[in-house]
Scaffold this motif. Structure first.
Motif, short mmCIF file in Angstrom:
data_model
loop_
_atom_site.label_atom_id
_atom_site.label_comp_id
_atom_site.label_asym_id
_atom_site.label_seq_id
_atom_site.Cartn_x
_atom_site.Cartn_y
_atom_site.Cartn_z
N ILE A 79 0.74 -1.22 0.03
CA ILE A 79 -0.15 0.05 0.04
C ILE A 79 0.95 1.23 0.01
O ILE A 79 0.64 2.23 -0.90
N ALA A 82 2.33 1.81 -3.51
CA ALA A 82 1.49 2.28 -4.28
C ALA A 82 0.99 3.50 -4.25
O ALA A 82 0.60 4.28 -5.17
N SER A 89 -5.20 8.47 -8.83
CA SER A 89 -5.83 8.10 -7.27
C SER A 89 -6.77 6.85 -7.32
O SER A 89 -6.83 6.19 -6.31
N GLU A 90 -7.52 6.58 -8.34
CA GLU A 90 -8.43 5.45 -8.24
C GLU A 90 -7.72 4.29 -8.23
O GLU A 90 -7.99 3.39 -7.51
N GLU A 91 -6.56 4.13 -8.92
CA GLU A 91 -5.78 3.03 -8.75
C GLU A 91 -5.15 2.86 -7.21
O GLU A 91 -5.06 1.66 -6.93
N ARG A 92 -4.78 3.91 -6.86
CA ARG A 92 -4.08 3.77 -5.25
C ARG A 92 -5.27 3.24 -4.26
O ARG A 92 -4.76 2.47 -3.51
N PHE A 93 -6.17 3.56 -4.65
CA PHE A 93 -7.29 3.06 -3.49
C PHE A 93 -7.92 1.89 -3.91
O PHE A 93 -8.64 1.40 -3.06
N GLU A 94 -7.49 1.26 -4.72
CA GLU A 94 -7.84 -0.22 -4.96
C GLU A 94 -7.00 -1.22 -3.93
O GLU A 94 -7.23 -2.21 -3.75
N TYR A 95 -5.85 -0.63 -3.23
CA TYR A 95 -5.08 -1.19 -2.37
C TYR A 95 -5.91 -1.20 -1.05
O TYR A 95 -6.03 0.00 -0.65
N SER A 97 -8.52 -1.76 2.28
CA SER A 97 -10.15 -1.47 2.51
C SER A 97 -10.32 -0.04 3.25
O SER A 97 -9.61 0.15 4.03
N TRP A 98 -11.24 0.68 2.57
CA TRP A 98 -11.33 2.06 3.09
C TRP A 98 -12.79 2.33 3.69
O TRP A 98 -13.85 1.60 3.31
#
Length: 167
Positions: A79, A82, A89-95, A97-98
């Protein structure tokens, strides 16, 4: 006069916690990896977060006026990488759970601890902005997500340190 490279080399020997700093608001959702985070005072609870003004998400943090500091455990190297990469940004938040707390800034569910903050003041110092952040909510890791070690950055490498005891 101290050269920038000499300062960076010296600072690489200052062990620091690895954090993901996130924001969400009118400018969208953004995040980056940071080690330049520290406590300022506990009354009122305040953190200091430094961000390079040349970072592509810098203006978004200023516009949103909120952020969260997510302190990473030893299992979070991917994470961290990444959020330090050129991924969007979208790809980063795929790592990971938020979730969210009070401000709506993204909180990493399995972070050792997350600080949800409002940016109260911004100082420009050289190449960086220094955000003074009032902590409005705190979330500790759930016992099933807890790790025995924190993730630190020292001498330009990740290391694991300590044992975290969740009370």
């Amino acid at each position: 006069m101290i050269e920038a490279i000499d300062f960076r080399n010296a600072m690489s020997l200052l062990a620091t916690a690895v954090n993901i700093i996130t924001t969400k608001g009118v400018s969208g959702v953004h995040g980056f990896t940071a080690s330049a985070v520290c406590s300022v005072t506990d009354t009122p609870p305040t953190l200091l977060v430094c961000m390079n003004q040349a970072a592509r998400s810098h203006d978004y943090f200023i516009q949103n006026k909120i952020l969260s500091v997510n302190v990473l455990g030893a299992q979070h190297e991917a994470i961290s990488n990444a959020f330090a990469s050129k991924l969007n940004s979208e790809e980063r938040f795929e790592y990971g759970s938020w979730t969210e707390l009070a401000t709506g800034a993204p909180i990493l569910e399995e972070a050792l601890v997350s600080f949800d903050c409002e940016i109260e003041d911004i100082q420009q110092v050289g190449t960086h902005s220094v955000f003074m952040c009032r902590v409005v909510a705190i979330k500790h890791a759930e016992p099933q997500d807890a790790t025995d070690e924190g993730l630190i950055y020292f001498n330009r490498n990740y290391h694991q340190v300590g044992q975290v005891e969740i009370v």
